[in-house]
Design a protein around this motif. Structure first.
Motif, PDB file in Angstrom:
ATOM      1  N   TYR A   1      14.400   0.541   8.054  1.00  0.00           N
ATOM      2  CA  TYR A   1      14.998  -0.663   8.623  1.00  0.00           C
ATOM      3  C   TYR A   1      16.053  -1.183   7.652  1.00  0.00           C
ATOM      4  N   GLY A   2      17.210  -1.525   8.168  1.00  0.00           N
ATOM      5  CA  GLY A   2      18.244  -2.131   7.351  1.00  0.00           C
ATOM      6  C   GLY A   2      18.703  -1.274   6.183  1.00  0.00           C
ATOM      7  N   GLY A   3      18.641   0.039   6.347  1.00  0.00           N
ATOM      8  CA  GLY A   3      19.073   0.931   5.293  1.00  0.00           C
ATOM      9  C   GLY A   3      18.052   1.152   4.196  1.00  0.00           C
ATOM     10  N   LYS A   4      16.847   0.631   4.360  1.00  0.00           N
ATOM     11  CA  LYS A   4      15.776   0.798   3.378  1.00  0.00           C
ATOM     12  C   LYS A   4      14.586   1.490   4.022  1.00  0.00           C
ATOM     13  N   SER A   5      13.680   2.023   3.182  1.00  0.00           N
ATOM     14  CA  SER A   5      12.554   2.785   3.714  1.00  0.00           C
ATOM     15  C   SER A   5      11.278   2.521   2.922  1.00  0.00           C
ATOM     16  N   VAL A   6      10.174   2.471   3.658  1.00  0.00           N
ATOM     17  CA  VAL A   6       8.841   2.313   3.070  1.00  0.00           C
ATOM     18  C   VAL A   6       7.952   3.403   3.656  1.00  0.00           C
ATOM     19  N   ALA A   7       7.321   4.208   2.801  1.00  0.00           N
ATOM     20  CA  ALA A   7       6.404   5.255   3.252  1.00  0.00           C
ATOM     21  C   ALA A   7       4.971   4.794   3.044  1.00  0.00           C
ATOM     22  N   TYR A   8       4.165   4.945   4.079  1.00  0.00           N
ATOM     23  CA  TYR A   8       2.749   4.557   4.025  1.00  0.00           C
ATOM     24  C   TYR A   8       1.927   5.826   4.196  1.00  0.00           C
ATOM     25  N   ILE A   9       1.391   6.317   3.077  1.00  0.00           N
ATOM     26  CA  ILE A   9       0.710   7.610   3.045  1.00  0.00           C
ATOM     27  C   ILE A   9      -0.683   7.395   2.476  1.00  0.00           C
ATOM     28  N   THR A  10      -1.659   7.243   3.359  1.00  0.00           N
ATOM     29  CA  THR A  10      -3.010   7.050   2.846  1.00  0.00           C
ATOM     30  C   THR A  10      -4.003   7.882   3.642  1.00  0.00           C
ATOM     31  N   ASP A  11      -5.128   8.171   2.989  1.00  0.00           N
ATOM     32  CA  ASP A  11      -6.163   9.056   3.512  1.00  0.00           C
ATOM     33  C   ASP A  11      -5.597  10.455   3.716  1.00  0.00           C
ATOM     34  N   THR A  12      -5.199  11.022   2.579  1.00  0.00           N
ATOM     35  CA  THR A  12      -4.700  12.395   2.564  1.00  0.00           C
ATOM     36  C   THR A  12      -5.164  13.073   1.291  1.00  0.00           C
ATOM     37  N   GLU A  13      -5.480  14.334   1.391  1.00  0.00           N
ATOM     38  CA  GLU A  13      -5.938  15.102   0.228  1.00  0.00           C
ATOM     39  C   GLU A  13      -4.916  16.158  -0.126  1.00  0.00           C
ATOM     40  N   HIS A  14      -4.582  16.243  -1.401  1.00  0.00           N
ATOM     41  CA  HIS A  14      -3.643  17.262  -1.869  1.00  0.00           C
ATOM     42  C   HIS A  14      -4.407  18.516  -2.295  1.00  0.00           C
TER      43      HIS A  14
ATOM     44  N   ASP B   1      -2.256   7.031  -1.207  1.00  0.00           N
ATOM     45  CA  ASP B   1      -3.704   7.156  -1.394  1.00  0.00           C
ATOM     46  C   ASP B   1      -4.009   7.620  -2.818  1.00  0.00           C
ATOM     47  N   SER B   2      -4.491   6.697  -3.628  1.00  0.00           N
ATOM     48  CA  SER B   2      -4.784   6.981  -5.040  1.00  0.00           C
ATOM     49  C   SER B   2      -6.248   6.691  -5.336  1.00  0.00           C
ATOM     50  N   THR B   3      -7.117   7.126  -4.431  1.00  0.00           N
ATOM     51  CA  THR B   3      -8.540   6.801  -4.527  1.00  0.00           C
ATOM     52  C   THR B   3      -9.141   7.225  -5.860  1.00  0.00           C
ATOM     53  N   TYR B   4      -8.769   8.404  -6.338  1.00  0.00           N
ATOM     54  CA  TYR B   4      -9.406   8.962  -7.532  1.00  0.00           C
ATOM     55  C   TYR B   4      -8.417   9.126  -8.675  1.00  0.00           C
ATOM     56  N   THR B   5      -8.948   9.385  -9.847  1.00  0.00           N
ATOM     57  CA  THR B   5      -8.174   9.961 -10.932  1.00  0.00           C
ATOM     58  C   THR B   5      -8.228  11.480 -10.782  1.00  0.00           C
ATOM     59  N   ASP B   6      -7.366  12.184 -11.486  1.00  0.00           N
ATOM     60  CA  ASP B   6      -7.419  13.650 -11.441  1.00  0.00           C
ATOM     61  C   ASP B   6      -8.793  14.164 -11.866  1.00  0.00           C
TER      62      ASP B   6
ATOM     63  N   SER C   1      -6.739  11.521  -2.418  1.00  0.00           N
ATOM     64  CA  SER C   1      -5.889  12.028  -3.475  1.00  0.00           C
ATOM     65  C   SER C   1      -6.051  11.180  -4.738  1.00  0.00           C
ATOM     66  N   THR C   2      -5.106  11.330  -5.672  1.00  0.00           N
ATOM     67  CA  THR C   2      -5.196  10.679  -6.977  1.00  0.00           C
ATOM     68  C   THR C   2      -3.892   9.963  -7.301  1.00  0.00           C
ATOM     69  N   TRP C   3      -3.982   8.998  -8.221  1.00  0.00           N
ATOM     70  CA  TRP C   3      -2.760   8.292  -8.589  1.00  0.00           C
ATOM     71  C   TRP C   3      -1.812   9.204  -9.367  1.00  0.00           C
ATOM     72  N   GLN C   4      -2.369  10.160 -10.112  1.00  0.00           N
ATOM     73  CA  GLN C   4      -1.489  11.103 -10.818  1.00  0.00           C
ATOM     74  C   GLN C   4      -0.708  11.972  -9.834  1.00  0.00           C
TER      75      GLN C   4
ATOM     76  N   THR D   1       9.958   3.212  -6.031  1.00  0.00           N
ATOM     77  CA  THR D   1       8.749   2.546  -6.534  1.00  0.00           C
ATOM     78  C   THR D   1       7.512   3.142  -5.889  1.00  0.00           C
ATOM     79  N   LEU D   2       6.519   3.454  -6.691  1.00  0.00           N
ATOM     80  CA  LEU D   2       5.220   3.928  -6.218  1.00  0.00           C
ATOM     81  C   LEU D   2       4.220   2.780  -6.258  1.00  0.00           C
ATOM     82  N   ALA D   3       3.478   2.604  -5.155  1.00  0.00           N
ATOM     83  CA  ALA D   3       2.387   1.636  -5.099  1.00  0.00           C
ATOM     84  C   ALA D   3       1.067   2.384  -4.981  1.00  0.00           C
ATOM     85  N   ILE D   4       0.219   2.249  -5.977  1.00  0.00           N
ATOM     86  CA  ILE D   4      -1.111   2.856  -5.993  1.00  0.00           C
ATOM     87  C   ILE D   4      -2.004   2.077  -5.039  1.00  0.00           C
ATOM     88  N   PHE D   5      -2.698   2.774  -4.126  1.00  0.00           N
ATOM     89  CA  PHE D   5      -3.345   2.126  -2.982  1.00  0.00           C
ATOM     90  C   PHE D   5      -4.647   2.832  -2.640  1.00  0.00           C
ATOM     91  N   HIS D   6      -5.473   2.169  -1.797  1.00  0.00           N
ATOM     92  CA  HIS D   6      -6.741   2.716  -1.290  1.00  0.00           C
ATOM     93  C   HIS D   6      -7.706   2.940  -2.457  1.00  0.00           C
TER      94      HIS D   6
END
Length: 275
Positions: free
Chosen positions: A170-183, A205-210, A222-225, A238-243
């Protein structure tokens, strides 16, 4: 928080799996997933966990008719259980379009939510809300235009029973919402990379540490790392650590935030909004 270009974000629920309110989680918050994304004067709601109740109370304060869109990543209970307590959807004249992309062709979001609000699980049936709700199922990968000037790009995520990732533009900017996913260790998910490419904000989705992840393989998170690795590869601003895991108290999240900011300056830990 604000993202220039007319987008602003408030986190109303930042936890995964189960709400965990209490003195040990008071600063970051104990409600489950719910994120408010305002694009100009239009509101998008990402997931409807227990944080949806407080968002609803805030939306009612100004008075007047409410028209908004609620997008579910998936329909596990921690992401949908706020709907029966979302006061605005009981107010005649309000309108909420409810979207989900992981259920077709075998099911639909209206049917799933009706099953949650059915005796003996809940005393108030969905029929009391239906005049205020419009249910919209879509296929993952679709591009959605819920409101003039707002585009959502979608892709499947790696989670039990399926989940959908979103990119709001929107308005030339973007926000990605990526949660509940496993790498997969050592790999960067191509679907996620496409959604977060050069995003101004990536909520991940940064539920765990590595280290914790090794004990939770195939749990769907997934993990915050890994979030940092994806953000670096996709040149996210910008990264937002979530979940956050319910076992991660405020002191634990302080340590995560400090380590993440050292590895990738500007990284934030999602924190519940103040009403």
């Amino acid at each position: 928080m604000a993202v220039t270009g007319g987008i602003s974000i408030r986190f109303w629920g930042v936890r995964g799996s189960i709400a965990c309110p209490g003195p040990a989680t008071v600063r970051y918050g104990g409600n489950t997933s719910c994120v408010e994304i305002r694009c100009g004067d239009h509101t998008l709601i990402m997931d409807g966990g227990t944080g949806l109740r407080e968002l609803g109370d805030e939306m009612l304060r100004p008075g007047g008719r409410i028209d908004a869109d609620l997008f579910y990543t998936h329909t596990h209970f921690d992401h949908i259980c706020g709907l029966p307590f979302f006061a605005p959807c009981y107010v005649p004249g309000n309108m909420f379009r409810i979207w989900a992309g992981h259920l077709l062709p075998d099911n639909g979001v209206e049917n799933v939510l009706c099953g949650m609000m059915m005796a003996p699980l809940f005393p108030v049936p969905m029929t009391m809300l239906n005049p205020q709700l419009d249910f919209k199922d879509f296929h993952q990968g679709a591009t959605l235009t819920p409101h003039p000037g707002i585009t959502l790009r979608t892709a499947p995520l790696n989670h039990p029973n399926g989940a959908t990732g979103y990119r709001v533009e929107y308005g030339g900017k973007s926000v990605a919402y990526i949660t509940d996913t496993e790498h997969k260790p050592g790999e960067l998910d191509a679907n996620v990379l496409a959604l977060v490419d050069h995003a101004d904000l990536m909520i991940y989705d940064s539920t765990y540490t590595d280290e914790e992840y090794l004990k939770h393989i195939d749990w769907g998170h997934s993990t915050w790392q890994q979030g940092i690795r994806l953000a670096d590869a996709a040149k996210v601003k910008t990264l937002a650590i979530f979940h956050h895991d319910p076992a991660h108290d405020d002191a634990f999240m302080d340590r995560v935030g400090a380590e993440a900011a050292e590895l990738r300056p500007g990284t934030i830990v999602a924190t519940k909004a103040s009403s």
